[in-house]
Design a protein around this motif. Structure first.
Motif, mmCIF file in Angstrom:
data_model
loop_
_atom_site.group_PDB
_atom_site.id
_atom_site.type_symbol
_atom_site.label_atom_id
_atom_site.label_comp_id
_atom_site.label_asym_id
_atom_site.label_seq_id
_atom_site.Cartn_x
_atom_site.Cartn_y
_atom_site.Cartn_z
ATOM 1 N N GLU A 12 -31.562 133.634 72.094
ATOM 2 C CA GLU A 12 -32.244 134.450 73.047
ATOM 3 C C GLU A 12 -31.707 134.467 74.384
ATOM 4 N N GLU A 13 -31.230 135.595 74.977
ATOM 5 C CA GLU A 13 -30.633 135.589 76.202
ATOM 6 C C GLU A 13 -31.390 136.779 77.152
ATOM 7 N N ALA A 14 -31.537 136.646 78.414
ATOM 8 C CA ALA A 14 -32.098 137.543 79.343
ATOM 9 C C ALA A 14 -33.533 137.237 79.407
ATOM 10 N N PRO A 15 -34.354 138.033 80.183
ATOM 11 C CA PRO A 15 -33.927 139.044 81.147
ATOM 12 C C PRO A 15 -33.169 138.495 82.128
ATOM 13 N N PHE A 16 -32.459 139.600 82.591
ATOM 14 C CA PHE A 16 -31.461 139.333 83.881
ATOM 15 C C PHE A 16 -31.731 140.555 84.923
ATOM 16 N N GLY A 17 -31.518 140.276 86.166
ATOM 17 C CA GLY A 17 -31.455 141.437 87.448
ATOM 18 C C GLY A 17 -29.878 141.802 86.920
ATOM 19 N N GLU A 18 -29.779 143.196 86.656
ATOM 20 C CA GLU A 18 -28.792 143.780 86.203
ATOM 21 C C GLU A 18 -28.043 144.689 86.960
ATOM 22 N N TYR A 19 -26.714 145.086 87.001
ATOM 23 C CA TYR A 19 -25.962 146.001 87.556
ATOM 24 C C TYR A 19 -26.624 147.387 88.048
ATOM 25 N N THR A 20 -27.646 147.796 87.042
ATOM 26 C CA THR A 20 -28.120 149.123 87.314
ATOM 27 C C THR A 20 -29.317 148.991 88.283
ATOM 28 N N GLY A 21 -29.668 147.911 88.729
ATOM 29 C CA GLY A 21 -30.566 147.730 89.873
ATOM 30 C C GLY A 21 -32.039 147.517 89.220
ATOM 31 N N TYR A 22 -31.952 147.140 87.861
ATOM 32 C CA TYR A 22 -33.503 146.761 87.007
ATOM 33 C C TYR A 22 -33.037 145.658 86.386
ATOM 34 N N ARG A 23 -33.964 145.229 85.700
ATOM 35 C CA ARG A 23 -33.995 144.308 84.760
ATOM 36 C C ARG A 23 -34.618 145.343 83.483
ATOM 37 N N THR A 24 -33.146 145.513 82.550
ATOM 38 C CA THR A 24 -33.439 146.535 81.768
ATOM 39 C C THR A 24 -33.517 145.897 80.276
ATOM 40 N N SER A 25 -32.301 145.397 80.021
ATOM 41 C CA SER A 25 -32.010 145.076 78.630
ATOM 42 C C SER A 25 -32.973 144.050 78.348
ATOM 43 N N PRO A 26 -33.281 144.033 76.970
ATOM 44 C CA PRO A 26 -34.251 143.104 76.320
ATOM 45 C C PRO A 26 -33.955 141.605 76.322
ATOM 46 N N ARG A 27 -34.966 140.838 76.376
ATOM 47 C CA ARG A 27 -34.366 139.404 75.924
ATOM 48 C C ARG A 27 -34.196 139.443 74.441
ATOM 49 N N PRO B 139 -27.226 148.776 76.209
ATOM 50 C CA PRO B 139 -28.559 148.396 76.454
ATOM 51 C C PRO B 139 -29.032 148.259 77.786
ATOM 52 N N LEU B 140 -28.175 148.465 78.694
ATOM 53 C CA LEU B 140 -28.370 148.257 80.196
ATOM 54 C C LEU B 140 -29.029 149.635 80.827
ATOM 55 N N TYR B 141 -29.025 150.676 80.113
ATOM 56 C CA TYR B 141 -29.426 151.889 80.484
ATOM 57 C C TYR B 141 -30.883 151.962 80.838
ATOM 58 N N PRO B 142 -31.327 152.087 82.184
ATOM 59 C CA PRO B 142 -32.995 152.007 82.304
ATOM 60 C C PRO B 142 -33.385 153.459 81.619
ATOM 61 N N PHE B 143 -32.832 154.401 81.797
ATOM 62 C CA PHE B 143 -33.308 155.711 81.201
ATOM 63 C C PHE B 143 -33.489 155.774 79.865
ATOM 64 N N ALA B 144 -32.819 154.807 79.129
ATOM 65 C CA ALA B 144 -32.586 154.916 77.657
ATOM 66 C C ALA B 144 -34.098 154.469 76.748
ATOM 67 N N ASP B 145 -34.323 154.769 75.744
ATOM 68 C CA ASP B 145 -35.239 154.635 74.931
ATOM 69 C C ASP B 145 -35.180 153.126 74.393
ATOM 70 N N PRO B 146 -36.257 152.266 74.207
ATOM 71 C CA PRO B 146 -36.193 150.901 73.952
ATOM 72 C C PRO B 146 -35.185 150.967 72.717
ATOM 73 N N ASP B 147 -35.430 151.730 71.709
ATOM 74 C CA ASP B 147 -34.539 151.572 70.454
ATOM 75 C C ASP B 147 -33.204 152.047 70.692
ATOM 76 N N ASP B 148 -32.910 152.941 71.722
ATOM 77 C CA ASP B 148 -31.311 153.492 71.881
ATOM 78 C C ASP B 148 -30.964 152.243 72.508
ATOM 79 N N ARG B 149 -31.364 151.516 73.505
ATOM 80 C CA ARG B 149 -30.986 150.252 74.136
ATOM 81 C C ARG B 149 -30.562 149.189 72.874
ATOM 82 N N LYS B 150 -31.493 149.005 72.135
ATOM 83 C CA LYS B 150 -31.116 148.072 71.074
ATOM 84 C C LYS B 150 -29.756 148.482 70.316
ATOM 85 N N TRP B 151 -29.633 149.647 69.986
ATOM 86 C CA TRP B 151 -28.448 150.150 69.317
ATOM 87 C C TRP B 151 -27.161 150.620 70.029
#
Lengths: 85, 482
Positions: free
Chosen positions: B267-282, B420-432
């Motif tokens: 497991e990695e993350a969470p992390f403050g990411e370049y999008t300006g959010y902590r988005t991608s899941p751990r 996975p780093l897109y803040p606007f994406a649905d959680p499932d879209d981020r995963k894939w």
């Protein structure tokens, strides 16, 4: 011996996490003897409780985006697991 | 080869930053646990000079440089240009240098490689001996590698890849981080090593010279070690690793060598990411096991802090993504006037200027850039005509708000590769890693009668030249200061 403190990330609803049974989780050491090792992660087999005082070590809970929960749980580490042997 | 001013290592670059007033040397001890990260974050948000940390708590002998390339001024300095060089001029220089023949690196002996001053192997190779910062509160761990690159080699072609893949310290000998399957290293590792269940040798380079870092950010098809030579105008000096058949910049501050492990995830993350959010899941991500650490005497760690704009990841990735798009569009003969990706968009939005020579040219541009390997890293294309200054945000917003038809001017692209780093994406879209993209066509249709074309009302457009000149000549005498 001073109480040790750890934290862990819970990726599901914390209310659904089982208590008082052996479980595997990743914990981070927040109070290592050598402070350079703070946040060292480890897979452990442990017993956990949502009570702050049931087990010897304190376990802070963070959610999937790092949100720290207000009240700590408690934990007893039974053994550290090595994933690379 | 060109005759450019360049800095062969991080230390020469620090001196250059100091000479141009782009450095704040902090003698006071700072804590690696959040304090250093907080300082770098504020520097990025305020666009301030780079902080040079001389004393790091618990780590005597180590220093750190924060936000090394978070502004265009520092980018200009890194390229040996005048710090006041404009963005279009920096862009032209970058394109000019990187359009010629690649310049392969040269190998130097270990005795001439300062990165070999100290060599730790076996149990001594312990990641906690390095002052990896806790960059943001709530991060999944200490991120030793935030401004760095990872070296890997294609096992079939021998092609070298340098890329910035974030790495979180897990334990003494383990790091973990995302390696997306459509990235260059992802294609190598998941496409060629994992099917054979073979570990992939890697070397993480921290505190490199600034041009190597810029090259590692660039999504160019040219291998980054040769791309660096093109930016320098001469070969970059490399040295062999201690434990594997890879080569690393001889003058870098810290090298971490090891293997990327197949079929193991941590497991990695969470992390403050370049999008300006902590988005991608751990979630379970790629595992690096280390074998050796080498470093210069008094090593200087480089620290970036991703968050709201502008940090160097946003700035340099925007810069190089936009300019690779420019090369692509020019190679196809599209009559563009320029390409500028806004760092403030966290490299999600690119503005393309074009002479609208034929109908649907904006669609052609979008199809080309969305169809390229650059595509997963951005999702908004704004196409403007030549009367819009692509570098001027006010001008671009004005064009977007006035020329883009809310229905006819917007074209949506579904089923794209995302991250996975897109803040606007649905959680499932981020995963894939699923995304979507959009074109904003801010050109007027060519079939409109000329008399129906709106005329831009600005000082430069709607006054005769002699009136403009008279007003400008008398401006101060009217009582205006500027």
């Amino acid at each position: 011996m001073a109480q040790k403190e750890y934290d862990t990330f819970i990726l599901s609803d914390p209310a659904l996490i089982p208590e008082d049974r052996e479980m595997e989780l990743i914990v981070r050491d927040l109070t290592p003897p050598d402070i350079r090792y703070k946040y060292r992660s480890a897979y452990v087999c442990a017993m956990i409780s949502k009570s702050e005082s049931k087990y010897p070590d304190r376990l802070w809970i963070r959610l999937g985006r790092g949100q720290l929960q207000e009240k700590p749980w408690s934990m007893k580490i039974l053994k550290e697991l090595n994933k690379f042997t | 080869m060109g005759n450019y001013t360049f800095y062969k290592d991080n230390r020469e670059f620090i001196k250059a930053l100091e000479s141009y007033g782009e450095l704040v040397t902090i003698q006071q001890e700072v804590d690696w646990d959040l304090e250093m990260g907080a300082i770098v974050r504020r520097v990025c948000e305020k666009r301030l000079a780079a902080p040079y940390f001389k004393k790091i708590k618990d780590y005597p002998g180590f220093e750190a440089l924060g936000a090394p390339l978070a502004t265009y001024t520092r980018l200009a300095i890194a390229m040996g240009l005048n710090p006041k060089t404009s963005i279009p001029e920096i862009s032209d220089e970058y394109v000019r240098r990187t359009t010629g023949n690649p310049i392969p690196p040269v190998l130097v002996e270990r005795k001439n490689a300062p990165c070999k001053d100290n060599i730790l192997t076996g149990k001594d190779a312990d990641l906690f001996k390095l002052p990896g910062p806790m960059v943001h509160d709530g991060d999944g761990g200490r991120y030793l590698a935030t401004w760095h690159f990872v070296v890997a080699k294609d096992p079939d072609t021998g092609t070298i890849n340098w890329g910035m893949y974030r790495q979180m310290v897990f334990d003494e000998r383990t790091m973990v981080g995302p390696v997306l399957p459509f990235s260059d290293m992802g294609k190598m590792f998941y496409g060629k090593y994992v099917p054979k269940n073979k570990p992939m040798p890697f070397a993480t380079v921290i505190g490199c010279d600034p041009l190597s870092g810029i090259a590692a950010c660039a999504p160019s098809p040219i291998p980054e070690d040769q791309f660096t030579g093109m930016l320098m105008g001469k070969p970059v000096e490399l040295v062999k690793c201690e434990t594997c058949d890879l080569e690393v910049p001889a003058h870098a501050e810290i090298i971490i060598e090891g293997e990327v492990i197949p079929n193991v995830w941590i497991e990695e993350a969470p992390f403050g990411e370049y999008t300006g959010y902590r988005t991608s899941p751990r979630e379970p991500r790629t595992v690096y096991r280390i074998k050796a650490i080498t470093y210069r005497n008094h090593p200087i760690l480089t620290v970036s802090n991703m968050g709201v704009p502008t940090d160097e990841g946003q700035l340099l990735r925007s810069f190089s993504l936009g300019l690779e798009m420019r090369k692509l569009l020019e190679s196809q003969g599209i009559p563009i006037t320029g390409v500028y990706m806004l760092p403030e968009s966290t490299h999600h939005m690119v503005v393309v200027g074009v002479r609208p020579a034929y109908s649907n040219i904006a669609t052609q541009i979008a199809n080309l850039v969305f169809g390229s390997k650059l595509s997963p890293w951005f999702h908004m294309v704004i196409v403007v005509d030549e009367e819009t200054d692509i570098y001027n945000k006010d001008d671009v917003i004005h064009a977007l708000a006035t020329k883009c038809h809310p229905i006819r001017g917007i074209r949506k692209y579904e089923h794209s590769v995302g991250t996975p780093l897109y803040p606007f994406a649905d959680p499932d879209d981020r995963k894939w890693s699923r995304g979507a993209q959009v074109l904003f066509d801010c050109t007027f249709p060519l079939d409109w009668p000329k008399s129906d074309l709106p005329i831009k009302v600005s000082f430069n457009k709607v006054y005769p030249k002699e009136v403009q000149e008279k007003v400008l000549k008398n401006w101060k005498t009217y009582g205006f200061k500027d």
